[in-house]
Design a protein around this motif. Structure first.
Motif, mmCIF file in Angstrom:
data_model
loop_
_atom_site.group_PDB
_atom_site.id
_atom_site.type_symbol
_atom_site.label_atom_id
_atom_site.label_comp_id
_atom_site.label_asym_id
_atom_site.label_seq_id
_atom_site.Cartn_x
_atom_site.Cartn_y
_atom_site.Cartn_z
ATOM 1 N N ALA A 185 0.812 -1.217 0.000
ATOM 2 C CA ALA A 185 0.000 0.000 0.000
ATOM 3 C C ALA A 185 0.848 1.270 0.000
ATOM 4 C CB ALA A 185 -0.922 -0.010 1.219
ATOM 5 N N LEU A 186 2.166 1.104 0.024
ATOM 6 C CA LEU A 186 3.029 2.279 0.170
ATOM 7 C C LEU A 186 3.710 2.636 -1.141
ATOM 8 C CD1 LEU A 186 4.724 1.053 3.453
ATOM 9 C CD2 LEU A 186 2.842 2.684 3.263
ATOM 10 N N ASP A 187 4.127 3.904 -1.256
ATOM 11 C CA ASP A 187 4.805 4.254 -2.505
ATOM 12 C C ASP A 187 6.221 3.679 -2.507
ATOM 13 O OD1 ASP A 187 6.875 6.128 -1.763
ATOM 14 O OD2 ASP A 187 5.275 7.565 -1.352
ATOM 15 N N VAL A 188 6.821 3.659 -3.698
ATOM 16 C CA VAL A 188 8.042 2.869 -3.911
ATOM 17 C C VAL A 188 9.192 3.254 -2.973
ATOM 18 C CG1 VAL A 188 9.797 2.292 -5.645
ATOM 19 C CG2 VAL A 188 7.393 2.371 -6.280
ATOM 20 N N THR A 189 9.350 4.562 -2.716
ATOM 21 C CA THR A 189 10.462 4.988 -1.859
ATOM 22 C C THR A 189 10.277 4.481 -0.441
ATOM 23 O OG1 THR A 189 10.258 7.020 -3.117
ATOM 24 C CG2 THR A 189 11.871 7.011 -1.348
ATOM 25 N N ILE A 190 9.060 4.660 0.091
ATOM 26 C CA ILE A 190 8.776 4.210 1.464
ATOM 27 C C ILE A 190 8.884 2.688 1.521
ATOM 28 C CG2 ILE A 190 7.139 4.329 3.380
ATOM 29 C CD1 ILE A 190 7.475 7.078 2.626
ATOM 30 N N GLN A 191 8.380 2.043 0.469
ATOM 31 C CA GLN A 191 8.463 0.588 0.369
ATOM 32 C C GLN A 191 9.914 0.127 0.552
ATOM 33 O OE1 GLN A 191 6.275 -0.718 -3.046
ATOM 34 N NE2 GLN A 191 7.484 -2.525 -3.316
ATOM 35 N N ALA A 192 10.824 0.769 -0.163
ATOM 36 C CA ALA A 192 12.237 0.384 -0.067
ATOM 37 C C ALA A 192 12.763 0.623 1.348
ATOM 38 C CB ALA A 192 13.058 1.186 -1.080
ATOM 39 N N GLN A 193 12.333 1.723 1.959
ATOM 40 C CA GLN A 193 12.791 2.022 3.331
ATOM 41 C C GLN A 193 12.316 0.961 4.317
ATOM 42 O OE1 GLN A 193 11.333 5.905 4.320
ATOM 43 N NE2 GLN A 193 12.599 6.928 2.787
ATOM 44 N N ILE A 194 11.050 0.571 4.187
ATOM 45 C CA ILE A 194 10.483 -0.403 5.134
ATOM 46 C C ILE A 194 11.174 -1.759 4.969
ATOM 47 C CG2 ILE A 194 8.377 -1.673 5.775
ATOM 48 C CD1 ILE A 194 7.967 1.128 6.580
ATOM 49 N N LEU A 195 11.405 -2.149 3.716
ATOM 50 C CA LEU A 195 12.078 -3.431 3.483
ATOM 51 C C LEU A 195 13.500 -3.401 4.027
ATOM 52 C CD1 LEU A 195 10.780 -4.226 -0.099
ATOM 53 C CD2 LEU A 195 10.160 -5.407 2.008
ATOM 54 N N ARG A 196 14.171 -2.289 3.830
ATOM 55 C CA ARG A 196 15.527 -2.103 4.352
ATOM 56 C C ARG A 196 15.507 -2.234 5.879
ATOM 57 N NH1 ARG A 196 20.398 -2.561 3.211
ATOM 58 N NH2 ARG A 196 19.509 -2.429 1.146
ATOM 59 N N LEU A 197 14.500 -1.589 6.481
ATOM 60 C CA LEU A 197 14.357 -1.643 7.941
ATOM 61 C C LEU A 197 14.165 -3.085 8.418
ATOM 62 C CD1 LEU A 197 13.688 -0.386 10.756
ATOM 63 C CD2 LEU A 197 11.323 -0.215 9.976
ATOM 64 N N MET A 198 13.269 -3.817 7.737
ATOM 65 C CA MET A 198 13.033 -5.206 8.133
ATOM 66 C C MET A 198 14.307 -6.024 8.002
ATOM 67 S SD MET A 198 9.228 -6.002 6.650
ATOM 68 C CE MET A 198 9.566 -7.737 6.704
ATOM 69 N N LYS A 199 15.058 -5.753 6.955
ATOM 70 C CA LYS A 199 16.294 -6.490 6.740
ATOM 71 C C LYS A 199 17.318 -6.185 7.834
ATOM 72 C CE LYS A 199 19.893 -7.314 3.445
ATOM 73 N NZ LYS A 199 20.420 -7.114 2.109
ATOM 74 N N ASP A 200 17.442 -4.908 8.191
ATOM 75 C CA ASP A 200 18.380 -4.531 9.265
ATOM 76 C C ASP A 200 17.992 -5.192 10.584
ATOM 77 O OD1 ASP A 200 19.731 -3.014 7.487
ATOM 78 O OD2 ASP A 200 18.938 -1.082 8.188
ATOM 79 N N LEU A 201 16.669 -5.168 10.871
ATOM 80 C CA LEU A 201 16.207 -5.745 12.135
ATOM 81 C C LEU A 201 16.491 -7.241 12.168
ATOM 82 C CD1 LEU A 201 12.832 -3.836 12.481
ATOM 83 C CD2 LEU A 201 14.922 -3.445 13.787
ATOM 84 N N GLN A 202 16.261 -7.861 11.011
ATOM 85 C CA GLN A 202 16.513 -9.302 10.930
ATOM 86 C C GLN A 202 17.989 -9.586 11.227
ATOM 87 O OE1 GLN A 202 17.325 -10.627 7.197
ATOM 88 N NE2 GLN A 202 17.360 -12.779 7.759
ATOM 89 N N LYS A 203 18.856 -8.752 10.650
ATOM 90 C CA LYS A 203 20.293 -8.941 10.864
ATOM 91 C C LYS A 203 20.683 -8.690 12.322
ATOM 92 C CE LYS A 203 23.375 -6.801 8.206
ATOM 93 N NZ LYS A 203 23.274 -6.101 6.959
ATOM 94 N N ASN A 204 20.158 -7.588 12.875
ATOM 95 C CA ASN A 204 20.584 -7.197 14.218
ATOM 96 C C ASN A 204 19.936 -8.019 15.324
ATOM 97 O OD1 ASN A 204 22.067 -5.287 12.936
ATOM 98 N ND2 ASN A 204 20.545 -3.655 13.188
ATOM 99 N N LEU A 205 18.671 -8.404 15.131
ATOM 100 C CA LEU A 205 17.966 -9.109 16.203
ATOM 101 C C LEU A 205 17.931 -10.622 15.982
ATOM 102 C CD1 LEU A 205 14.846 -6.722 16.517
ATOM 103 C CD2 LEU A 205 16.971 -6.595 17.799
#
Ligand code: SF4
Ligand code: MG
Length: 330
Positions: A185-205
């Motif tokens: 439901a999000l525009d492409v830029t925000i989409q990329a940010q959210i996916l990046r965030l999920m990836k970082d969290l996955q790595k860190n946690l």
């Protein structure tokens, strides 16, 4: 390594007027600790039903779990009571949906919604939970978290709400996070940010992730493993590289040509996969993709090919890669 989630031969149907939709027809896959697995396919392929069955979130009736096992940290979730599942959902498995408004409570501040699970499932004091809520908002990149926790969902933008939902889902530090079309439901830029965030969290946690999407493009960056579903079955599964560099199933190849990628230019053409998926009230006897497949042979309509192993991590359900491919093509 023992997988944290092991889905074996899962079968789920829905009772509808005129029969039973066989939405999930024998799905098996594993998720390792800290692994990010994408489940990809068109709408109606059974990917959301699979996720909701793992979480035991689809109501029965109309859904019927016909068979299979969902082993999470060694326990079969299909045998748990609703009460046990509530605990597991609050604590061990987090879920993020496409539309945060459906799962955020509009009458409760964001801070309360993060703190609630911590108080309930981690026996935290209200004060400790509040400061953890601030920490969580900070972690998901929301500025001024101290004042933001006092706000309500409608005071957040779409991207912020999605971040808040990730904060809620991760607050109890779940072993597994299931994200069903989290950025559609999000525009492409925000989409990329959210996916990046999920990836970082996955790595860190060290959280394991199941990412459900219709868009193969969005998984390129963040997933280790890809499971391609079609008409209620897994048609191909492999590492990200195997799926992107060496796709074997005609449907996977079609998907790679047909979905927009994050780096796609607006003027780049997409080649759609023509036709529609089969009616799962009367699923086809042979390969589910037969009616849409340019490579279809006679046997494809008659018999399901079963799974062929390409490598330890790469499996395909197609007569083209079957050991008897040469013979059946004649
Ligand atoms: Fe196409 Fe046959 Fe393979 Fe199905 S089994 S994808 S119809 S070639
Ligand atoms: Mg869906």
């Amino acid at each position: 390594m023992e997988p944290i989630l092991d889905v074996q031969d899962l079968q789920v149907s829905f009772r509808v007027r005129g029969g039973e939709v066989q939405a999930v027809r024998g799905v098996s896959f594993q998720v390792g600790k800290g692994e990010a697995v994408a489940i990809v396919g068109e709408s109606g392929c059974g990917k959301s039903v699979t996720a909701q069955t793992i979480m035991r979130l689809i109501p029965s009736p109309p859904s019927i779990i016909k068979g299979g096992e969902v082993r999470f940290l060694g326990q079969d979730l299909l045998k748990k009571s609703e009460k046990e599942m509530q605990r597991i959902r609050g604590k061990d498995i987090g879920m993020i949906f496409q539309d945060p408004m459906t799962s955020l409570n509009p009458t409760m501040t964001i801070g309360r919604q993060i703190a609630e699970g911590l108080i309930k499932h981690q026996n935290m004091s209200a004060k400790a939970a509040d400061s953890r809520a601030v920490e969580m908002l900070q972690l998901v990149g929301i500025p001024n978290p101290e004042s933001r926790i006092k706000q309500y969902p409608h005071e957040f933008s779409g991207g912020m709400r999605q971040r808040a939902m990730i904060a809620i889902a991760l607050a109890c530090n779940p072993a597994l996070l299931i994200a069903d079309e989290p950025t559609t439901a999000l525009d492409v830029t925000i989409q990329a940010q959210i996916l990046r965030l999920m990836k970082d969290l996955q790595k860190n946690l060290g959280t394991s992730i199941i990412l459900i999407t219709h868009d193969l493009g969005v998984v390129a960056d963040m997933c280790d493993k890809v499971i391609v579903m079609y008409a209620g079955k897994v048609v191909e599964a492999g590492t990200k590289w195997e799926i992107f560099k060496n796709p074997q199933h005609p449907y996977t190849r079609g998907l790679l040509r047909s979905v927009p990628r994050l780096d796609q230019r607006k003027d780049e053409p997409l080649i759609p996969i023509f036709g529609t998926p089969p009616d799962l009230i009367k699923p086809p006897a042979g390969c589910g993709f037969c009616a849409r497949c340019d490579d279809a042979m006679r046997i494809c309509a008659e018999r399901d090919p079963g799974t062929t192993t390409i490598s330890d991590s790469h499996q395909v359900r197609c007569w083209l890669t079957h050991p008897l491919a040469k013979e059946v093509a004649q």
